[in-house]
Scaffold this motif. Structure first.
Motif, short mmCIF file in Angstrom:
data_model
loop_
_atom_site.label_atom_id
_atom_site.label_comp_id
_atom_site.label_asym_id
_atom_site.label_seq_id
_atom_site.Cartn_x
_atom_site.Cartn_y
_atom_site.Cartn_z
N ARG A 94 0.81 -1.21 0.00
CA ARG A 94 0.00 0.00 0.00
C ARG A 94 0.84 1.26 0.00
O ARG A 94 0.37 2.33 -0.31
N SER A 95 2.10 1.13 0.40
CA SER A 95 2.96 2.31 0.44
C SER A 95 3.44 2.71 -0.95
O SER A 95 3.93 3.81 -1.13
N ARG A 96 3.32 1.80 -1.90
CA ARG A 96 3.76 2.11 -3.27
C ARG A 96 2.57 2.62 -4.08
O ARG A 96 1.49 2.04 -4.05
N LYS A 97 2.80 3.70 -4.82
CA LYS A 97 1.73 4.25 -5.65
C LYS A 97 1.58 3.45 -6.92
O LYS A 97 2.56 3.04 -7.54
N ARG A 98 0.35 3.23 -7.31
CA ARG A 98 0.09 2.53 -8.56
C ARG A 98 -0.15 3.54 -9.68
O ARG A 98 -0.47 4.70 -9.42
N GLN A 99 -0.01 3.09 -10.92
CA GLN A 99 -0.19 3.96 -12.08
C GLN A 99 -1.66 3.97 -12.50
O GLN A 99 -2.25 2.90 -12.71
N GLY A 100 -2.22 5.16 -12.61
CA GLY A 100 -3.62 5.26 -13.05
C GLY A 100 -3.76 4.99 -14.54
O GLY A 100 -2.79 5.01 -15.30
N GLU A 101 -4.98 4.74 -14.97
CA GLU A 101 -5.25 4.42 -16.37
C GLU A 101 -5.35 5.69 -17.22
O GLU A 101 -5.78 6.74 -16.75
N ASP A 102 -4.94 5.55 -18.48
CA ASP A 102 -5.09 6.65 -19.44
C ASP A 102 -6.53 6.71 -19.93
O ASP A 102 -7.24 5.70 -19.98
N VAL A 103 -6.96 7.91 -20.30
CA VAL A 103 -8.30 8.12 -20.84
C VAL A 103 -8.16 8.67 -22.26
O VAL A 103 -7.44 9.65 -22.48
N PHE A 114 -1.89 14.72 -22.91
CA PHE A 114 -1.83 15.61 -21.76
C PHE A 114 -1.42 14.76 -20.56
O PHE A 114 -2.24 14.04 -19.99
N SER A 115 -0.16 14.83 -20.19
CA SER A 115 0.40 13.95 -19.16
C SER A 115 -0.18 14.28 -17.79
O SER A 115 -0.26 15.45 -17.40
N GLY A 116 -0.58 13.22 -17.07
CA GLY A 116 -1.03 13.37 -15.70
C GLY A 116 -2.33 14.11 -15.52
O GLY A 116 -2.63 14.58 -14.41
N GLU A 117 -3.14 14.22 -16.56
CA GLU A 117 -4.39 14.98 -16.49
C GLU A 117 -5.62 14.07 -16.34
O GLU A 117 -6.74 14.55 -16.39
N SER A 118 -5.41 12.78 -16.15
CA SER A 118 -6.54 11.88 -16.00
C SER A 118 -7.04 11.89 -14.55
O SER A 118 -6.63 12.74 -13.75
N ASP A 119 -7.88 10.93 -14.18
CA ASP A 119 -8.49 10.91 -12.85
C ASP A 119 -7.43 10.77 -11.75
O ASP A 119 -6.46 10.01 -11.88
N GLU A 120 -7.63 11.52 -10.65
CA GLU A 120 -6.79 11.40 -9.47
C GLU A 120 -7.43 10.43 -8.49
O GLU A 120 -8.64 10.28 -8.44
N ALA A 121 -6.59 9.78 -7.69
CA ALA A 121 -7.05 8.86 -6.66
C ALA A 121 -5.96 8.75 -5.61
O ALA A 121 -4.78 8.98 -5.90
N PRO A 122 -6.32 8.42 -4.36
CA PRO A 122 -5.29 8.27 -3.32
C PRO A 122 -4.27 7.20 -3.68
O PRO A 122 -4.61 6.16 -4.25
N ASP A 123 -3.01 7.47 -3.37
CA ASP A 123 -1.90 6.54 -3.62
C ASP A 123 -1.83 6.13 -5.09
O ASP A 123 -1.50 4.98 -5.41
N THR A 124 -2.16 7.04 -5.97
CA THR A 124 -2.19 6.73 -7.41
C THR A 124 -1.53 7.86 -8.19
O THR A 124 -1.77 9.05 -7.92
N ILE A 125 -0.69 7.48 -9.16
CA ILE A 125 -0.12 8.45 -10.09
C ILE A 125 -1.12 8.64 -11.23
O ILE A 125 -1.47 7.66 -11.91
N PRO A 126 -1.66 9.85 -11.43
CA PRO A 126 -2.68 10.03 -12.46
C PRO A 126 -2.18 9.62 -13.85
O PRO A 126 -1.02 9.85 -14.19
N GLY A 127 -3.06 9.00 -14.62
CA GLY A 127 -2.74 8.65 -16.00
C GLY A 127 -2.83 9.86 -16.91
O GLY A 127 -3.00 11.00 -16.47
N ASP A 128 -2.72 9.60 -18.20
CA ASP A 128 -2.74 10.68 -19.19
C ASP A 128 -4.11 10.78 -19.85
O ASP A 128 -4.87 9.81 -19.90
N ILE A 129 -4.40 11.96 -20.35
CA ILE A 129 -5.55 12.15 -21.25
C ILE A 129 -4.99 12.18 -22.67
O ILE A 129 -4.10 12.98 -22.99
#
Length: 349
Positions: free
Chosen positions: A40-49, A166-181
Motif C-alpha cells: 500500500r505504500s507504493r503508488k500505482r499507475q492510473g489508467e489513461d483516458v 496531456f500527461s497526468g491529467e486523467s483521474d486522481e485517486a489516493p496513492d495513485t499516479i494520475p494517468g494521461d488524457i
C-alpha cells in the motif's frame, strides 16, 4: 546444525515456492495482494483516458486550437484525499486492514485451497471511516469531480488517428499516479480533397472540347487561396490522366514549410448526344488526325459483309440472367418436393 529441525517437514518445500501461509494442503496466501501489507505504500499507475476529436482536413492543413471540456476525479480539497474530517483512518474489521479476504475450501483428502479476493467492505483499501467522521464534501469517497477545459493545439500536417497527450491529467485517486488524457484526432471526409500521406488528390471533369483545345479553371485551396489551373497550348488530355503541382499538398508534420503534391485526376466527358450532324462530322475530320489502315482497301471492302451496331447494357443482361438462374433453382427445389414427380420417376424405372 541450524535449521535441521525442519528437514523432515513435508510442507516446507511448498512454503519456499508459494511464500508461506500454507495450512494442511495445497494453496497458500499472497500477503501483498491488493491493499494489504507493504504494497500500500507504493503508488500505482492510473489508467489513461482516450478522447476522440473530430477535425476537418482544413484543420490539419492550416493548424488550429480547439477547446475540449472534460470531467475528471480529483482528490477532495477539503480533506486532502483522506475521506475523513479528522484525517485519521480506522482499520477495516472485515479484512483486518489487509484489503483482502481469504476463503478456504477442501478440494480433496488432505488438500485445502485458499482463495483471496478484494474486501467488499473497504474495496481493497483496508481502511474504514465512521459515518460521523466522513468528509462532508466527498462523503468519504476521497475524490470529487471537476470540469476542466483543455486547449488542444492541432499542428499543421498532423494525421488521422494522431495522438495528442496531456500527461497526468486523467483521474486522481489516493496513492495513485494520475494517468494521461490522450486526444485522438479523427479526420472527417472532405467533399473535394482526398489525402494520401502528404499528397492531396482531387478529381476534375473536362468536356471533350477542353480536353482537345485547352482549358483553365480556378481551384479554391484548403487555406482559401485561389489557384489558376490551366493546360499548356496544344496539349491534349486523355481520359484518366493525372497531373501534379509541387508544393501544394499537405504540410509535413513538424516541418510545415515542406509540402507534398497536389495531384489532379482528369476525367473526360463525351457529348450526351449520340449523333453528330454531317456538317460537324466533316469539320472534325478536317482537324482531327485520321488513323489510316492500309488493310481497308477498296478491294478488301468489296468482299466484306456489312454489319450494324446496336446498343447493349451488359450489366442489365447479367442481372436478368442471374434472376432467371435463381427462379430455375427455386422451381427445381419445388419439383423435388412434389410427390407426383417421384411417382413418375419410379414408374419409369
Amino acid at each position: 546444525m541450524g535449521g535441521s529441525s525442519h528437514a523432515h517437514d513435508p510442507f516446507n518445500i511448498f512454503e519456499a515456492f508459494f511464500g508461506g501461509g500454507f495450512s494442511g494442503g495445497f494453496g497458500g496466501g499472497f500477503s501483498s495482494f491488493g491493499g494489504g501489507g507493504g504494497s500500500r505504500s507504493r503508488k500505482r499507475q492510473g489508467e489513461d483516458v482516450v478522447h476522440p476529436l473530430r477535425v476537418s482536413l482544413e484543420d490539419l492543413y492550416n493548424g488550429t486550437t480547439r477547446k475540449l471540456s472534460i470531467s475528471r476525479n480529483i482528490l477532495c480539497t477539503k480533506c486532502k484525499g483522506k475521506g475523513s474530517k479528522s484525517g485519521s483512518l480506522g482499520r477495516c474489521h472485515g479484512c483486518q486492514g489487509t484489503g483482502v479476504r481469504t476463503t478456504s475450501r477442501q478440494i480433496g483428502p488432505g488438500m485445502i485451497q485458499r482463495v483471496q479476493h478484494v474486501c467488499s467492505a473497504c474495496r481493497g483499501s483496508g481502511e474504514s471511516i465512521s459515518e460521523r467522521d466522513k468528509c462532508s464534501q466527498c462523503k468519504g469517497m476521497k475524490v470529487t469531480q471537476e470540469t476542466k477545459v483543455l486547449e488542444v493545439h492541432i499542428e499543421k500536417g498532423m494525421q488521422h488517428n494522431e495522438k495528442i497527450v496531456f500527461s497526468g491529467e486523467s483521474d486522481e485517486a489516493p496513492d495513485t499516479i494520475p494517468g494521461d488524457i490522450v486526444i485522438m484526432l479523427q479526420q472527417r471526409e472532405h467533399p473535394k480533397f482526398k489525402r494520401n500521406s502528404d499528397d492531396l488528390h482531387i478529381e476534375h471533369n473536362l468536356n471533350l472540347r477542353e480536353a482537345l483545345c485547352g482549358f483553365q479553371f480556378v481551384l479554391t485551396h484548403l487555406d482559401g487561396r485561389k489557384l489558376l489551373i490551366k493546360s499548356k497550348p496544344g496539349e491534349v488530355f486523355k481520359p484518366d490522366c493525372c497531373k501534379a503541382i509541387n508544393d501544394e499538398g499537405m504540410p509535413h508534420y513538424k516541418r510545415p514549410f515542406i509540402r507534398g503534391r497536389l495531384i489532379i485526376h482528369f476525367n473526360v466527358e463525351f457529348p450526351d448526344s449520340g449523333f453528330l450532324s454531317p456538317e460537324k462530322s466533316q469539320m472534325l475530320r478536317m482537324v482531327l488526325p485520321v488513323k489510316s489502315d492500309k488493310r481497308l482497301s477498296n478491294k478488301v471492302l468489296a468482299r466484306c459483309e456489312e454489319t450494324t451496331l446496336i446498343d447493349v447494357d451488359i450489366e442489365e443482361e447479367m442481372r436478368q440472367k442471374e434472376q432467371r438462374r435463381q427462379r430455375e433453382a427455386y422451381d427445381d427445389d419445388d419439383d423435388d418436393d412434389d410427390p407426383m414427380v417421384h411417382q413418375v420417376a419410379c414408374n419409369q424405372q
